[in-house]
Design a protein around this motif. Structure first.
Motif, PDB file in Angstrom:
ATOM      1  N   UNK A  91       0.835  -1.211   0.000  1.00  0.00           N
ATOM      2  CA  UNK A  91       0.000   0.000   0.000  1.00  0.00           C
ATOM      3  C   UNK A  91       0.866   1.255   0.000  1.00  0.00           C
ATOM      4  N   UNK A  92       1.906   1.279   0.839  1.00  0.00           N
ATOM      5  CA  UNK A  92       2.767   2.468   0.903  1.00  0.00           C
ATOM      6  C   UNK A  92       3.556   2.668  -0.387  1.00  0.00           C
ATOM      7  N   UNK A  93       4.103   1.595  -0.934  1.00  0.00           N
ATOM      8  CA  UNK A  93       4.892   1.752  -2.157  1.00  0.00           C
ATOM      9  C   UNK A  93       4.014   2.155  -3.334  1.00  0.00           C
ATOM     10  N   UNK A  94       2.793   1.625  -3.392  1.00  0.00           N
ATOM     11  CA  UNK A  94       1.875   2.023  -4.458  1.00  0.00           C
ATOM     12  C   UNK A  94       1.494   3.491  -4.331  1.00  0.00           C
ATOM     13  N   UNK A 100       4.655  10.164  -6.807  1.00  0.00           N
ATOM     14  CA  UNK A 100       5.819  10.584  -7.599  1.00  0.00           C
ATOM     15  C   UNK A 100       5.432  10.758  -9.067  1.00  0.00           C
ATOM     16  N   UNK A 101       4.644   9.835  -9.601  1.00  0.00           N
ATOM     17  CA  UNK A 101       4.203   9.958 -10.995  1.00  0.00           C
ATOM     18  C   UNK A 101       3.372  11.218 -11.188  1.00  0.00           C
TER      19      UNK A 101
END
Length: 123
Positions: A91-94, A100-101
């Protein structure tokens, strides 16, 4: 096409070797991509040679995730105890990747609106 595949696999193997020899906690293919990027910066004609093969690989990228999915299913019992940590990290990395995107997209759109002539000249 075989020559381009050989180049791509050579850089992946080089990346694996660098990662293994220097005990770098970065996956070998990522290091190989960085090495390939550096090589393409030095010899731009290489990009033209490997581009058609790379695009063809990207068209079939979803097939390359099948072995990873099978591996996850086979080792599901091992990660069952760490399910909360896995879910939180996913969840955090997504969320971080989406943020960022979005920031990069916003910056590029502002740059494009500020200097529309540069975009047309680049194409």
């Amino acid at each position: 096409m075989l020559g381009a595949l050989a180049v791509l696999l050579t850089f992946q193997c080089l990346g694996e070797g660098v990662s293994y020899v220097f005990h770098i906690p970065v996956p070998g293919p990522v290091i190989g991509m960085l090495l390939l990027f550096g090589f393409v910066m030095l010899r731009p004609q290489t990009a033209d040679a490997i581009e058609p093969t790379a695009l063809e690989l990207l068209r079939h990228l979803s097939l390359l995730f099948v072995p990873a999915g099978v591996g996850i299913m086979m080792s599901a019992s091992r990660i069952r105890g760490d399910a909360v940590a896995v879910i939180v990290s996913i969840a955090l990395s997504t969320t971080l990747a989406i943020a960022v995107a979005a920031l990069v997209t916003r910056a590029l759109m502002r740059r494009q609106h500020r200097d529309p002539g540069a975009t047309e000249a680049a194409q």
